[in-house]
Design a protein around this motif. Structure first.
Motif, PDB file in Angstrom:
ATOM      1  N   LYS A 188      51.940  71.509  23.845  1.00 31.38           N
ATOM      2  CA  LYS A 188      51.254  71.580  25.143  1.00 31.38           C
ATOM      3  C   LYS A 188      51.561  70.353  25.982  1.00 31.38           C
ATOM      4  CE  LYS A 188      48.204  75.085  24.597  1.00 31.38           C
ATOM      5  NZ  LYS A 188      46.894  75.511  25.015  1.00 31.38           N
ATOM      6  N   THR A 400      41.361  71.517  27.394  1.00 33.00           N
ATOM      7  CA  THR A 400      40.959  70.898  28.670  1.00 33.00           C
ATOM      8  C   THR A 400      39.452  71.034  28.901  1.00 33.00           C
ATOM      9  OG1 THR A 400      41.544  72.963  29.772  1.00 33.00           O
ATOM     10  CG2 THR A 400      43.188  71.208  29.808  1.00 33.00           C
ATOM     11  N   ASN A 427      41.587  71.224  19.230  1.00 36.58           N
ATOM     12  CA  ASN A 427      42.904  71.393  19.852  1.00 36.58           C
ATOM     13  C   ASN A 427      43.899  71.731  18.741  1.00 36.58           C
ATOM     14  OD1 ASN A 427      44.416  71.628  22.149  1.00 36.58           O
ATOM     15  ND2 ASN A 427      44.023  69.548  22.855  1.00 36.58           N
ATOM     16  N   SER A 457      43.385  73.229  15.015  1.00 44.02           N
ATOM     17  CA  SER A 457      43.674  74.603  14.581  1.00 44.02           C
ATOM     18  C   SER A 457      44.990  74.747  13.823  1.00 44.02           C
ATOM     19  CB  SER A 457      43.689  75.513  15.801  1.00 44.02           C
ATOM     20  OG  SER A 457      44.571  75.003  16.789  1.00 44.02           O
ATOM     21  N   ARG A 458      45.961  73.870  14.094  1.00 43.96           N
ATOM     22  CA  ARG A 458      47.295  74.094  13.505  1.00 43.96           C
ATOM     23  C   ARG A 458      47.694  73.025  12.494  1.00 43.96           C
ATOM     24  NH1 ARG A 458      50.623  76.950  18.520  1.00 43.96           N
ATOM     25  NH2 ARG A 458      48.785  78.034  19.324  1.00 43.96           N
ATOM     26  N   LYS A 463      43.492  78.961  10.711  1.00 44.00           N
ATOM     27  CA  LYS A 463      42.971  78.369  11.950  1.00 44.00           C
ATOM     28  C   LYS A 463      41.565  77.822  11.726  1.00 44.00           C
ATOM     29  CE  LYS A 463      46.141  79.825  15.039  1.00 44.00           C
ATOM     30  NZ  LYS A 463      46.885  79.073  16.006  1.00 44.00           N
ATOM     31  N   TYR A 465      38.609  76.462  14.206  1.00 39.06           N
ATOM     32  CA  TYR A 465      38.193  76.337  15.600  1.00 39.06           C
ATOM     33  C   TYR A 465      36.827  75.658  15.680  1.00 39.06           C
ATOM     34  CZ  TYR A 465      41.863  79.742  16.947  1.00 39.06           C
ATOM     35  OH  TYR A 465      43.044  80.391  17.175  1.00 39.06           O
ATOM     36  N   GLN A 467      34.055  76.704  16.633  1.00 38.27           N
ATOM     37  CA  GLN A 467      32.907  77.504  16.148  1.00 38.27           C
ATOM     38  C   GLN A 467      32.791  77.455  14.621  1.00 38.27           C
ATOM     39  OE1 GLN A 467      35.344  78.633  17.970  1.00 38.27           O
ATOM     40  NE2 GLN A 467      36.156  80.600  17.334  1.00 38.27           N
ATOM     41  N   ASP A 492      38.227  77.789  27.753  1.00 39.06           N
ATOM     42  CA  ASP A 492      38.716  79.171  27.811  1.00 39.06           C
ATOM     43  C   ASP A 492      37.581  80.207  27.841  1.00 39.06           C
ATOM     44  OD1 ASP A 492      40.373  81.446  27.472  1.00 39.06           O
ATOM     45  OD2 ASP A 492      40.039  81.330  25.315  1.00 39.06           O
ATOM     46  N   ARG A 495      38.466  84.004  25.175  1.00 33.86           N
ATOM     47  CA  ARG A 495      38.339  84.062  23.706  1.00 33.86           C
ATOM     48  C   ARG A 495      37.277  83.089  23.214  1.00 33.86           C
ATOM     49  NH1 ARG A 495      43.979  82.005  22.565  1.00 33.86           N
ATOM     50  NH2 ARG A 495      43.269  80.758  24.312  1.00 33.86           N
ATOM     51  N   ASP A 499      33.420  83.664  21.355  1.00 35.13           N
ATOM     52  CA  ASP A 499      33.332  83.343  19.920  1.00 35.13           C
ATOM     53  C   ASP A 499      32.275  82.260  19.655  1.00 35.13           C
ATOM     54  OD1 ASP A 499      35.263  85.191  19.464  1.00 35.13           O
ATOM     55  OD2 ASP A 499      36.892  83.766  19.096  1.00 35.13           O
TER      56      ASP A 499
HETATM   57  N1  LIG Z   1      42.602  80.598  34.598  1.00 37.31           N
HETATM   58  C1  LIG Z   1      43.750  79.987  34.375  1.00 37.31           C
HETATM   59  O1  LIG Z   1      44.715  80.185  35.039  1.00 37.31           O
HETATM   60  C2  LIG Z   1      43.807  79.001  33.273  1.00 37.31           C
HETATM   61  C3  LIG Z   1      44.670  77.905  33.344  1.00 37.31           C
HETATM   62  C4  LIG Z   1      44.681  76.963  32.306  1.00 37.31           C
HETATM   63  C5  LIG Z   1      43.890  77.181  31.213  1.00 37.31           C
HETATM   64  N2  LIG Z   1      43.082  78.295  31.185  1.00 37.31           N
HETATM   65  C6  LIG Z   1      42.278  78.567  30.074  1.00 37.31           C
HETATM   66  O2  LIG Z   1      41.726  77.399  29.624  1.00 37.31           O
HETATM   67  C7  LIG Z   1      41.942  77.309  28.266  1.00 37.31           C
HETATM   68  C8  LIG Z   1      42.115  75.868  27.934  1.00 37.31           C
HETATM   69  O3  LIG Z   1      43.456  75.634  27.784  1.00 37.31           O
HETATM   70  P1  LIG Z   1      43.955  74.501  26.835  1.00 37.31           P
HETATM   71  O4  LIG Z   1      45.432  74.630  26.783  1.00 37.31           O
HETATM   72  O5  LIG Z   1      43.425  73.204  27.224  1.00 37.31           O
HETATM   73  O6  LIG Z   1      43.307  74.825  25.423  1.00 37.31           O
HETATM   74  P2  LIG Z   1      43.193  76.185  24.583  1.00 37.31           P
HETATM   75  O7  LIG Z   1      44.354  77.073  24.788  1.00 37.31           O
HETATM   76  O8  LIG Z   1      41.819  76.728  24.781  1.00 37.31           O
HETATM   77  O9  LIG Z   1      43.325  75.587  23.116  1.00 37.31           O
HETATM   78  C9  LIG Z   1      42.431  74.590  22.629  1.00 37.31           C
HETATM   79  C10 LIG Z   1      42.106  74.868  21.180  1.00 37.31           C
HETATM   80  O10 LIG Z   1      41.292  76.043  21.125  1.00 37.31           O
HETATM   81  C11 LIG Z   1      41.835  76.857  20.090  1.00 37.31           C
HETATM   82  N3  LIG Z   1      41.433  78.254  20.239  1.00 37.31           N
HETATM   83  C12 LIG Z   1      42.189  79.347  20.440  1.00 37.31           C
HETATM   84  N4  LIG Z   1      41.429  80.456  20.404  1.00 37.31           N
HETATM   85  C13 LIG Z   1      40.169  80.048  20.182  1.00 37.31           C
HETATM   86  C14 LIG Z   1      38.949  80.723  20.008  1.00 37.31           C
HETATM   87  N5  LIG Z   1      38.874  82.046  20.083  1.00 37.31           N
HETATM   88  N6  LIG Z   1      37.847  80.001  19.794  1.00 37.31           N
HETATM   89  C15 LIG Z   1      37.895  78.669  19.724  1.00 37.31           C
HETATM   90  N7  LIG Z   1      39.024  77.961  19.851  1.00 37.31           N
HETATM   91  C16 LIG Z   1      40.150  78.647  20.086  1.00 37.31           C
HETATM   92  C17 LIG Z   1      43.317  76.629  20.160  1.00 37.31           C
HETATM   93  O11 LIG Z   1      43.907  77.025  18.946  1.00 37.31           O
HETATM   94  P3  LIG Z   1      45.294  77.809  18.799  1.00 37.31           P
HETATM   95  O12 LIG Z   1      46.041  77.643  20.089  1.00 37.31           O
HETATM   96  O13 LIG Z   1      45.968  77.155  17.639  1.00 37.31           O
HETATM   97  O14 LIG Z   1      44.928  79.228  18.506  1.00 37.31           O
HETATM   98  C18 LIG Z   1      43.341  75.130  20.329  1.00 37.31           C
HETATM   99  O15 LIG Z   1      43.181  74.482  19.105  1.00 37.31           O
HETATM  100  C19 LIG Z   1      43.147  78.199  27.987  1.00 37.31           C
HETATM  101  O16 LIG Z   1      42.986  78.874  26.772  1.00 37.31           O
HETATM  102  C20 LIG Z   1      43.160  79.189  29.092  1.00 37.31           C
HETATM  103  O17 LIG Z   1      42.615  80.424  28.722  1.00 37.31           O
HETATM  104  C21 LIG Z   1      43.025  79.182  32.182  1.00 37.31           C
END
Ligand SMILES: NC(=O)c1ccc[n+]([C@@H]2O[C@H](COP(=O)([O-])OP(=O)(O)OC[C@H]3O[C@@H](n4cnc5c(N)ncnc54)[C@H](OP(=O)(O)O)[C@@H]3O)[C@@H](O)[C@H]2O)c1
Ligand SMILES: Cc1cc2nc3c(=O)[nH]c(=O)nc-3n(C[C@H](O)[C@H](O)[C@H](O)COP(=O)(O)OP(=O)(O)OC[C@H]3O[C@@H](n4cnc5c(N)ncnc54)[C@H](O)[C@@H]3O)c2cc1C
Length: 537
Positions: A188, A400, A427, A457-458, A463, A465, A467, A492, A495, A499
């Motif tokens: 990332k 984030t 993360n 998670s990795r 995994k 998380y 939760q 996020d 998902r 959860d």
């Molecule tokens: N609206 C938009 O355009 C937009 C833009 C940017 C970000 N976002 C959202 O904001 C989130 C944050 O992004 P990020 O890159 O900082 O972090 P992220 O993708 O949420 O990942 C952070 C951590 O959360 C884990 N994770 C994945 N699925 C999960 C679940 N169901 N429950 C709990 N943890 C879970 C990930 O594990 P793994 O990856 O190993 O599964 C990783 O360790 C993104 O997922 C995205 O959906 C939205």
């Protein structure tokens, strides 16, 4: 006994008694008594955070998919169905709340259907279909006003003269710091960004910063070159002064989502018969655009090479660029005159191409130190620290999602708030993706962060998380809840947030002895009391 839990709520007498005492203690008895209905008529809503939003709008939950939301609003009047198509964040990015933007669209007061950035292209298209159907049903026009029912303002949230606090009145801010939060080797790219205000702007922990982004200049020059323009030609966009097409393409036009108008203009100027026919079809229904290699505006020019309209017509046919919101990751008390952000640089593969996020890559890459961006403070709608500094807080913010909690912790440390603080951060990998690690460990040492629970998670085969950590520490988490802790979730929406909600329900079942129904009711009550707040996107 002070009655805060409605009789209709699905609790055993002992649980009801305990919850009544618990909530009354939490709210402060006088405040609780003032709020408690004489007779308890309110049914317990089933959606976990429905209490934050009127129970009569069951689709107002950002963790539901667009299809689920539309289904819930299926038999409702047009403004309700339009509202269900929106992102449900009440983020204010469009200048309204979800209910009032829906109403403005339904009444024709706002003709721009593209303002819901969280909903993206799917939302804009759904609204268009709903409007087309609604126009044929005269009864829709007599539908009751949605904003009145939703207690949301019918007009954009814009107080004239409030520079810096509305999307239409941004102010400049200078980039003073930009550093990568991930270590080399991470999958990332996340950037810590610090902006210095040129004029005073006030914000509270939980607020977001709105940014008007700039499109990628290389992409803009490529479009100008393909259409054989100079870039200096002037164009007049709706309601504005004439500007150069280069400026319009950089700052005013959306280069991500091709509009129907664009397909139409391209079709009208396509020399090749096949291109002309296909583009005309896409102008009516673009759902098959990816089948023809089209995701964004530049793709249209690459895939339909005989379609070369005059540059001005092309620019006018594009949608308008929208601002992006980022949770503020600093306390204004700790960093006067500045706002810090935690920006995940969006990059994704689609139909064999790589696309990059406009706002995140502008902020995290294009914007250079000492250069200015146009920003505004977007006040949060109910995502804020408890008024009582002695109340404890539980913060769940993977990725984030940590941003507002950095602000919360700075604020609580600086104001010497006595309440305990517990952060769940997750993360991908400990050594590459532990954002603000030194700061957080420093806060633990200084006892400004009571507990820090991490989930990488990795780092192992299975995994883990946030939760999972919450469930491991369920008994302690329940003790915090029983003594009045507030729960916050950020990150996020699709998902993680649902959860985490399920994990909280599970903890209420395991530790509180509740049934599934009661656990949901418990969270709904917690949310109603302002003790379960989510800022998810
Ligand atoms: N609206 C938009 O355009 C937009 C833009 C940017 C970000 N976002 C959202 O904001 C989130 C944050 O992004 P990020 O890159 O900082 O972090 P992220 O993708 O949420 O990942 C952070 C951590 O959360 C884990 N994770 C994945 N699925 C999960 C679940 N169901 N429950 C709990 N943890 C879970 C990930 O594990 P793994 O990856 O190993 O599964 C990783 O360790 C993104 O997922 C995205 O959906 C939205
Ligand atoms: C209240 C609030 C607070 C926020 N706080 C933060 C924060 O602190 N940090 C942060 O990083 N972000 C935050 N966001 C998200 C942020 O506002 C932007 O949405 C995010 O940076 C992406 O914007 P962008 O302009 O970079 O991407 P865009 O150029 O807008 O691209 C996003 C669009 O790309 C498309 N897309 C994305 N992935 C795919 C895919 N795999 N396949 C096909 N299409 C895809 C979707 O249509 C999506 O809508 C927040 C949002 C809100 C509403």
């Amino acid at each position: 006994m002070h009655v805060l839990i409605p009789e209709a709520a699905p609790f055993e007498p002992a649980q009801r008694a305990w919850l009544n005492g618990f909530l009354a203690g939490l709210l402060g008895m006088e405040q609780a008594l003032a709020k408690a209905p004489a007779v308890a008529p309110t049914p317990i809503p089933q959606a976990a955070d429905a209490s934050a939003h009127p129970a009569e709008f069951p689709w107002h939950d950002p963790t539901l998919s667009l299809e689920e939301r539309l289904k819930l609003a299926d038999s409702r009047p047009l403004p309700h169905r339009i509202m269900a198509a929106l992102g449900q964040l009440d983020c204010g990015q469009c200048g309204y709340l979800c209910a009032s933007y829906a109403e403005a669209i339904a009444s024709g007061a706002d003709p721009d259907l593209n303002k819901c950035v969280p909903g993206g292209r799917a939302t804009a298209k759904t609204i268009k279909v709903l409007l087309a159907k609604g126009k044929s049903a005269a009864a829709e026009r007599s539908a009751p006003a949605l904003s009145a029912a939703a207690s949301a303002p019918a007009k954009p949230q814009h107080a004239a003269g409030e520079r810096g606090y509305h999307r239409e009145l941004p102010v400049p801010a200078t980039l003073v710091e930009s550093r990568r939060l991930n270590e080399p080797g991470s999958e990332k790219a996340t950037q810590h960004v610090a902006l210095k205000f040129i004029e005073p702007l006030d914000y509270a922990p939980g607020d977001s910063l709105g940014i008007w982004p700039m499109n990628n200049p290389e992409e803009v020059e490529l479009i100008i070159a393909i259409l054989k323009g100079r870039g200096s030609e002037t164009v007049q966009l709706a309601g504005g002064e004439p500007i150069s097409v280069r400026e319009a393409l950089l700052w005013r036009r959306d280069l991500r989502v091709p509009t129907e108008d664009l397909f139409r203009v391209l079709s009208e100027h396509a020399k090749d018969y096949a291109d002309r026919t296909l583009l005309a079809k896409l102008a009516d229904d673009d759902s098959r655009a990816p089948d023809y290699g089209v995701h964004d505006v530049l793709d249209c020019l690459m895939e339909f090479r005989s379609a070369r309209p005059p540059l001005r017509d092309f620019v006018r046919a594009l949608g308008s660029l929208q601002p992006r919101l980022y949770s503020i990751a600093s306390s204004a008390k700790a960093h006067p005159g500045e706002a810090h952000l935690t920006v995940g640089l969006l990059e994704y593969e689609f139909i064999e191409h790589t696309y990059r996020g406009v706002g995140s890559c502008y902020l995290g890459e294009q914007l250079q130190i000492a250069r200015r961006a146009q920003v505004f403070v977007q006040k949060s709608h109910g995502f804020a620290l408890p008024a009582d500094p002695e109340a404890s807080i539980i913060m769940i913010g993977p990725g984030t999602g940590i941003a507002p909690f950095r602000a919360f912790l700075q604020e609580r440390a600086l104001t010497n708030a006595k309440g305990k603080n517990w952060l769940f951060f997750g993360n991908q990998r400990f050594s590459e993706d532990f954002f603000y690690r030194e700061e957080l460990e420093g806060l633990v040492q200084a006892r400004a962060l009571t507990r820090l629970s991490t989930a990488f998670s990795r780092d192992q085969a299975d995994k883990i998380y946030v939760q999972h950590r919450m469930l491991e520490e369920g008994a302690e988490l329940w003790r915090w809840l029983r003594s009045g802790a507030h729960v916050y979730v950020c990150g996020d929406a699709k998902r993680m947030a649902s959860d985490v909600d399920l994990a909280l329900q599970q903890i209420a079942q395991q530790e509180g002895g509740f049934s599934v129904e009661q656990a949901r009711g418990f969270l709904a009550e917690l949310s109603k009391a302002g003790r379960y707040q989510r800022d998810v996107y």
